[in-house]
Enzyme design. Structure first.
Site, PDB file in Angstrom:
ATOM      1  N   SER A  95       3.826   1.236   9.979  1.00 56.52           N
ATOM      2  CA  SER A  95       4.848   1.377   8.954  1.00 56.52           C
ATOM      3  C   SER A  95       5.796   2.537   9.233  1.00 56.52           C
ATOM      4  CB  SER A  95       4.214   1.504   7.564  1.00 56.52           C
ATOM      5  OG  SER A  95       3.533   0.310   7.261  1.00 56.52           O
TER       6      SER A  95
ATOM      7  N   ARG B 248      -0.673  -4.626  10.563  1.00 62.03           N
ATOM      8  CA  ARG B 248       0.748  -4.375  10.365  1.00 62.03           C
ATOM      9  C   ARG B 248       1.489  -4.008  11.636  1.00 62.03           C
ATOM     10  NH1 ARG B 248      -2.247  -3.765   6.320  1.00 62.03           N
ATOM     11  NH2 ARG B 248      -1.573  -4.451   4.267  1.00 62.03           N
TER      12      ARG B 248
ATOM     13  N   CYS C 140      -5.441   4.955   5.168  1.00 63.14           N
ATOM     14  CA  CYS C 140      -5.147   3.755   4.414  1.00 63.14           C
ATOM     15  C   CYS C 140      -6.400   2.962   4.118  1.00 63.14           C
ATOM     16  CB  CYS C 140      -4.175   2.883   5.195  1.00 63.14           C
ATOM     17  SG  CYS C 140      -3.828   1.370   4.319  1.00 63.14           S
TER      18      CYS C 140
ATOM     19  N   GLU D 142       0.864  -1.161   0.000  1.00 64.41           N
ATOM     20  CA  GLU D 142       0.000   0.000   0.000  1.00 64.41           C
ATOM     21  C   GLU D 142       0.906   1.217   0.000  1.00 64.41           C
ATOM     22  OE1 GLU D 142      -2.345   3.030   0.149  1.00 64.41           O
ATOM     23  OE2 GLU D 142      -0.677   2.805   1.514  1.00 64.41           O
TER      24      GLU D 142
ATOM     25  N   CYS E 229       2.908  -0.592   4.419  1.00 58.55           N
ATOM     26  CA  CYS E 229       1.657   0.118   4.180  1.00 58.55           C
ATOM     27  C   CYS E 229       1.979   1.586   4.340  1.00 58.55           C
ATOM     28  CB  CYS E 229       0.635  -0.325   5.197  1.00 58.55           C
ATOM     29  SG  CYS E 229      -0.979   0.315   4.855  1.00 58.55           S
TER      30      CYS E 229
ATOM     31  N   CYS F 188      -5.425  -1.285   5.274  1.00 65.45           N
ATOM     32  CA  CYS F 188      -5.721  -1.524   6.683  1.00 65.45           C
ATOM     33  C   CYS F 188      -6.827  -0.558   7.080  1.00 65.45           C
ATOM     34  CB  CYS F 188      -4.499  -1.369   7.567  1.00 65.45           C
ATOM     35  SG  CYS F 188      -3.242  -0.302   6.900  1.00 65.45           S
TER      36      CYS F 188
ATOM     37  N   CYS G  64      -0.290   5.077   5.322  1.00 60.54           N
ATOM     38  CA  CYS G  64      -0.500   5.290   6.754  1.00 60.54           C
ATOM     39  C   CYS G  64       0.674   6.023   7.364  1.00 60.54           C
ATOM     40  CB  CYS G  64      -0.605   3.977   7.503  1.00 60.54           C
ATOM     41  SG  CYS G  64      -1.689   2.799   6.775  1.00 60.54           S
TER      42      CYS G  64
ATOM     43  N   HIS H 244      -7.394   2.780  11.654  1.00 59.90           N
ATOM     44  CA  HIS H 244      -7.205   4.148  12.128  1.00 59.90           C
ATOM     45  C   HIS H 244      -8.485   4.693  12.743  1.00 59.90           C
ATOM     46  CE1 HIS H 244      -3.129   4.479  10.692  1.00 59.90           C
ATOM     47  NE2 HIS H 244      -3.521   3.801   9.639  1.00 59.90           N
TER      48      HIS H 244
END
Lengths: 372, 214, 570
Positions: free
Chosen positions: C505, C482, C61, C14, C549, C64, C552, C68
């Site tokens: 990430s 993640r 994102c 991502e 990802c 995922c 994010c 958030h």
């Protein structure tokens, strides 16, 4: 007695059906898929054979680019059901470039893109996800060392047509929300001369994307759009006017709080800030994830994600009206309004008191003759 | 010698009262639409919207007719009456009137029709009326973008988001209600002070004028 | 003198990631991780209604998705001291668990598998032998010769068109591909099957969350999806049954396809149990509260920190020990770029001084990424499934210990193999299995509550901003697919005064800090062999094992900064 017969189904070409069977798609599924697509596009059933031909014969080269996005639209594509993403990728299109799902990486990936650009110049479909940052020379999004703005101009400028998927690509979306720190703009604003169709939503509904692509394959042109470049078949009606809870709206039955009796009974979410009355989208009719649900059905108001600038204009999401510009958060339109009227009344009340004690202003009232 | 003059012609009086009742009905139903509630056995929102829309059409006709009458009516109904500062005398009277209202002067300008300060307020009110009609019908037209109203206001959508259109429509309602307070008070004040039939004039059309005062 | 290479874009992730590496003698001796896109969402959040924040942050994102929202809502709930109803806890657990399960399977098959599986070799496989192989791994009903023949024909027809689309230009035939043709065919068949499966099982999000990606039923104080056995517009017995069916489907696929495939593929790549170790420090906020209180002690996946691969010593996690550095990131701190700031006190002014695009290489001695460098006690930390599994393992979590031991035994390796590219990929599978199994309990508890007439989904006591304190601040945690995700909020007069996110990430993909310590990606790449320098398949393996990802990770935090508004639009 009038005879009721089911509408005659148009026969599909036998060879065509066999070819699909060879690919592991049953006749029943294929016919169902064509019929669903035809219905999504609001076309009469007589178009089914034409649709079937279109998706059979021309595998359309597609270059899918992501810039300031969240990959949500790609994920939406992965949830596509009619057809599934496997069918899209293997049978319906040739996805020449798509960072999230392609096997190649690095300069081999970039090479695939430039090869496709040369080979299918003017014939491929460009799909863009995410907005394009323009501030500071485009440093806020680069791919393969080049800026999003340069890439989008090159790829969309040479495409047969461009589809901007999701609100970011269509209208600037989240990165463009105030104060727009990166100078994010929509695809149409980045490449004004390109033919761009907007499929906003956050993310877009994949069914609308497949319907658009098939429309393009069938008629060799993009579907008719509204003033904002959105296809009428998907954005021609307000959510509110097709909402399953509209009867509750008209009846004055509203959920007053999340989890209250009205909320559990599926009353209208208008008073909890639903933006269905100002949003044009076909969510109530096609729903998401194979027609399982959509926000209002799950008890949460619409947030207006198909409209330009919705992050600014539709928020606060749990209030009916936007924030009055220049006033603090807690000052709603009505509090300000009541304050305005009250202030007027107080001011004139004071004026009236002043006028009552005012003497000798040489008005007619001073000349009145008092009768005994 | 006191004269009785026919000042407010019937179209002026009729449209005045249609506009007044429209503002009240539209505000009441509009407030309900913004803050609805249920009454058992009544389709409350459906009725509120029906009344709001029907009255909106009546209001539209009334305002259009009043505009027509600005062109063909008498001097007090004319469009000229709403822009008093075109003449030097008008500007003088405007200042005089403003000073009276703010307790800084004692003399008022005697007028047969509107006084110049009031005239200016009415100009503003007509502007707000136009705004409410445009924004209201633009919002109403969204139910059918391909229909008459939808087509007429198609240009508004990309320019103003419908949420801000709705917010402005709502805020202007409060401004009109504020004006209502002001208007009633000013009419009462002048009626009491001038004793010239300010209040009754809008029912009968007649006002009592002392020509020497003019 | 070695060779400098850049892989940009890293695909099948991502967001936008670029890796630059220095190769000497066929091995990576140094590496730099850079994110090349930036959106500035925290700047955008400032001044808005805190109840709206989760809608914005969810759009960090789309892969995922949900995570958030979860962290944002928890930071507001923490700030306002809101206790959510039990049903909301269970629905959230279900939504989070299925997100992990679905996301991990997608990662394994669609983002990671092509690093290990050579699709083109699948054409040479014998379908009967493939069926035999598959049947030896599990009793998955589809594993017949006819089925694999069908898949092979479909791939052959596709390759026969000469238009490979997304499979063009890959490193097919690379010497690092080790699987026999049959295993390749099996993996390709399951690649396609998983595509179908993931969209089916994620309908749980549609039922509980209205749609996926970006479900829309989260609320500060609970959930908006009503629960009522006597309503057709709420979660009722019918929908519970539907979710139950999908959970079962999810679990079966994980048990009978994903885990067997993982073990089978891993057994051919055991060398990768010694590559890609990374920093060896692990951070886990923990998640999935098991009782109504939501207290940390009840978490199904426990909270904790492990330093220097020391499995014997799990330390308590204290979010106050987190700082972020911008020494090598395109941001500027008022107090100088050498200091680290806690997220509450963080400040950000973005200050791009990298090369003007188009460019060949970044200036890695200076600033070179849009990702900040977060540190815990000034140490780089790895987050993610591996961190969760080692923290749980070391905390004495019986279910995790049993499953980890099962996997290690089947592969015939010791616990030290966990600290590797392969270990990371295996930990993801272990976690998927545990969460797929645990979800059924949460669904049962939700049904039990309904049966007892407990219908609340939302605590509205603090819904009205008038009930809020003038100033408040809170920390929201979540264990996203993640890794450890934290959101920090300051609420001032009913509006967001400051909002910051330190995402998985960011921890993993972050660049060097003030002391020059590499981030986990960079560290993990050291020593990775690269057989063909213009086909760096091995880089993809290690990087993908983290499941990057990037959207994010790239956000702008705005502490007290006013500088942020100086951004000029062209």
């Amino acid at each position: 007695m009038p005879q009721h017969s089911p509408p005659q189904e148009q026969p599909l070409d036998e060879k065509l059906l066999q070819r699909w069977e060879a690919r592991g798609v049953s006749r029943r599924d294929f016919i169902k898929f064509c019929a669903t697509l035809t219905a999504t596009l609001a076309l009469p059933a007589s178009f089914i054979p034409q649709i079937a031909e279109a998706i059979e014969d021309k595998r359309l080269p597609v270059i899918w680019m992501e810039f300031q996005g969240c990959t949500g639209d790609t994920e939406a594509l992965l949830r596509a059901n009619q057809p599934t993403v496997a069918e899209i990728v293997l049978d319906l299109l040739t996805l020449e470039y798509h960072e999230t799902i392609m096997a190649a990486a690095g300069h081999q990936a970039e090479e695939a893109k430039s090869q496709a650009l040369e080979k299918y110049k003017g014939k491929y479909l460009a799909v863009v996800e995410g907005s394009i940052p323009t501030a500071d020379g485009g440093v806020y999004c680069t791919v393969g060392g080049d800026s999003a703005l340069n890439i989008v101009r090159k790829i969309c400028g040479n495409a047969a047509a461009t589809i901007a998927v999701g609100n970011c690509a269509a209208f600037g979306g989240l990165p463009a929300a105030a104060p727009n720190p990166t100078g994010a703009i929509s695809v149409k604003d980045a490449v004004p001369q390109a033919t761009v169709l907007n499929l906003p939503g956050c993310p877009l509904n994949a069914d609308n994307l497949t319907a658009t692509i098939v429309h393009f394959l069938t008629f060799n042109q993009l579907p008719a759009t509204d003033g904002l470049g959105r296809p009428l078949f998907a954005y021609g009606k307000r959510i509110h006017d097709n909402c399953e809870r509209r009867a509750h709206f008209d009846a004055g039955q509203y959920a007053e709080a999340f989890g209250d009796a009205g909320h559990r009974q599926g009353y209208c979410l208008y008073k909890l800030g639903c933006k269905g009355p100002e949003t044009f989208h076909n969510c109530p009719t096609i729903r998401y994830n194979e027609g399982v649900s959509w926000p209002v059905m799950a008890g949460h108001g619409c947030i207006g994600c198909a409209e330009p600038g919705f992050w600014d204009t539709m928020s606060p999401f749990y209030r009916r009206l936007p924030q009055v510009p220049g006033f603090p958060v807690e000052a709603t339109a009505d509090k300000i309004g009541v304050g305005l009227v009250a202030a007027t009344a107080v001011a004139f009340g004071a004026h009236a008191v002043g006028s009552a004690f005012r003497k000798g202003d040489a008005m007619e009232s001073d000349k009145v003759i008092k009768e005994d | 010698m006191l004269e009785i003059r026919y000042v407010w012609e019937w179209p002026v009086r009729i449209t005045h009262w249609i506009n007044a009742s429209s503002v009240i009905l539209l505000s009441a139903t509009g407030l309900f639409i913004a803050h609805p509630f249920a009454i058992i056995g009544v389709e409350t929102m459906a009725w509120a919207r029906l009344v709001h829309i029907v009255v909106a059409y009546a209001f539209l006709c009334s305002v259009l007719f009043r505009f027509y009458w600005m062109l063909v009516g008498n001097q007090h109904a004319s469009w000229r009456a709403f822009i008093p500062w075109l003449t030097a005398e008008g500007r003088r009277n405007f200042v005089k009137m403003l000073r009276y209202y703010t307790f800084t002067g004692k003399k008022i300008s005697y007028e047969v029709g509107h006084n110049p300060v009031a005239a200016l307020a009415y100009l503003g009110i007509f502007a707000l009326f136009i705004f409410q009609i445009v924004s209201g019908f633009a919002l109403y037209g969204q139910y059918a973008p391909e229909g008459f109203w939808g087509g007429l206001f198609v240009i508004l959508n990309p320019l103003v988001s419908s949420q801000y259109l709705r917010l402005s429509h709502h805020m202007v309602m409060w401004m009109l209600l504020g004006f209502l307070v002001n208007h009633l008070y000013s009419a009462w004040l002048m009626d009491v002070k001038e004793r010239n039939g300010t209040m009754s004039g809008i029912f009968s059309g007649y006002r009592y004028i002392e020509p020497e005062d003019l | 003198m070695g060779k400098r290479i850049a892989v940009d874009p890293i695909t099948r992730i991502e967001g936008h990631l670029r890796i630059e590496a220095q190769i000497e003698g066929g091995k990576i001796v140094d590496a730099w991780s850079s994110s090349t896109a930036f959106r500035g969402i925290e700047t955008i959040l400032k001044g808005r209604d805190p109840r709206d924040a989760h809608h914005f942050t969810q759009r960090f994102c789309g892969v995922c998705t949900t995570v958030h929202s979860m962290a944002s809502i928890r930071c507001v709930e923490d700030a306002l001291k809101i206790q959510i109803p039990d049903n909301a806890r269970l629905i959230r657990n279900l939504v989070m668990a299925i997100q992990n399960v679905q996301d991990h399977v997608i990662h394994f098959y669609h983002l990671h598998a092509l690093d290990w599986v050579d699709i083109t070799s699948a054409l040479k496989a014998d379908p009967a032998a493939t069926a035999k192989l598959a049947q030896s791994l599990s009793d998955w009903p589809k594993s017949s010769a006819t089925y694999f023949k069908g898949v092979q024909d479909r791939i052959a027809a596709f390759v026969g068109t000469g238009r490979l689309g997304p499979f063009a230009n890959a490193y097919w035939g690379h010497s690092a591909y080790r699987l026999p043709a049959e295993a390749n065919l099996m993996a390709v068949a399951h690649y396609l099957e998983a595509l179908e499966w993931q969209k089916d099982v994620i309908r749980i999000h549609a039922i509980l969350g209205s749609k996926n990606p970006h479900p829309q039923t989260f609320l500060v104080g609970g959930m908006s999806i009503p629960v009522d056995p006597d309503s057709q517009n709420a979660i009722n017995a019918d929908k519970i049954a539907f979710i139950g069916k999908l959970l079962k489907k999810a679990k079966l696929f994980v048990e009978k396809v994903y885990i067997p495939d993982l073990l089978a593929v891993a057994s051919f790549y055991k060398a990768w149990a010694g590559i890609g170790a990374g920093v060896g420090n692990f951070l886990c906020y923990g998640d999935f509260p098991m009782d109504e209180s939501g207290r940390v002690e009840s978490f199904y996946l426990p909270r904790g920190v492990i330093m220097g691969k020391d499995l014997a010593n799990v330390m308590p996690m204290d979010e106050a020990k987190i700082t972020e550095y911008v020494t090598h990131s395109w941001y500027r701190y008022g107090s100088g770029d050498k200091v680290g700031l806690h997220p509450y006190d963080g400040e950000t002014a973005h200050a791009y001084n990298g090369p003007k695009p188009p460019y060949d290489f970044l200036d890695t001695d200076g600033k070179y990424s849009w990702v900040k460098a977060p540190r815990y006690l000034d140490q780089p930390m790895e987050v993610g499934p591996l961190a969760r599994m080692v923290v749980a393992f070391s905390s004495g979590h019986a279910e995790v210990q049993a499953t980890v031991k099962m996997v290690l035994d089947r592969l015939g390796v010791g616990p030290e193999a966990l600290f590797s590219t392969l270990g990371r990929t295996a930990a993801r599978g272990i976690e998927t299995l545990l969460l797929a199994q645990k979800s059924e309990l949460w669904l049962q508890q939700l049904a039990d509550n309904m049966g007892r007439g407990i219908l609340a989904v939302h605590n509205g006591d603090k819904w009205d901003p008038a009930t809020w304190p003038k100033e408040a601040r809170g920390f929201g945690y979540h264990e996203a697919p993640r890794g450890a995700l934290g959101h920090w909020i300051r609420i001032e007069s009913g509006a967001i005064g400051n909002f910051q996110a330190v995402v998985p990430s960011t921890w993993n993909a972050g660049p060097r800090d003030a002391a020059g310590q590499r981030g986990p990606y960079e560290e993990a790449l050291i020593g990775t062999p690269v057989a063909v320098s213009d086909q760096p398949l091995e880089i993809l393996r290690t990087i993908h094992s983290f499941d990057p990802c990037l959207a994010c990770a790239v956000h702008v935090l705005d502490g007290r900064g006013t500088e942020i508004v100086q951004v000029k639009a062209l």
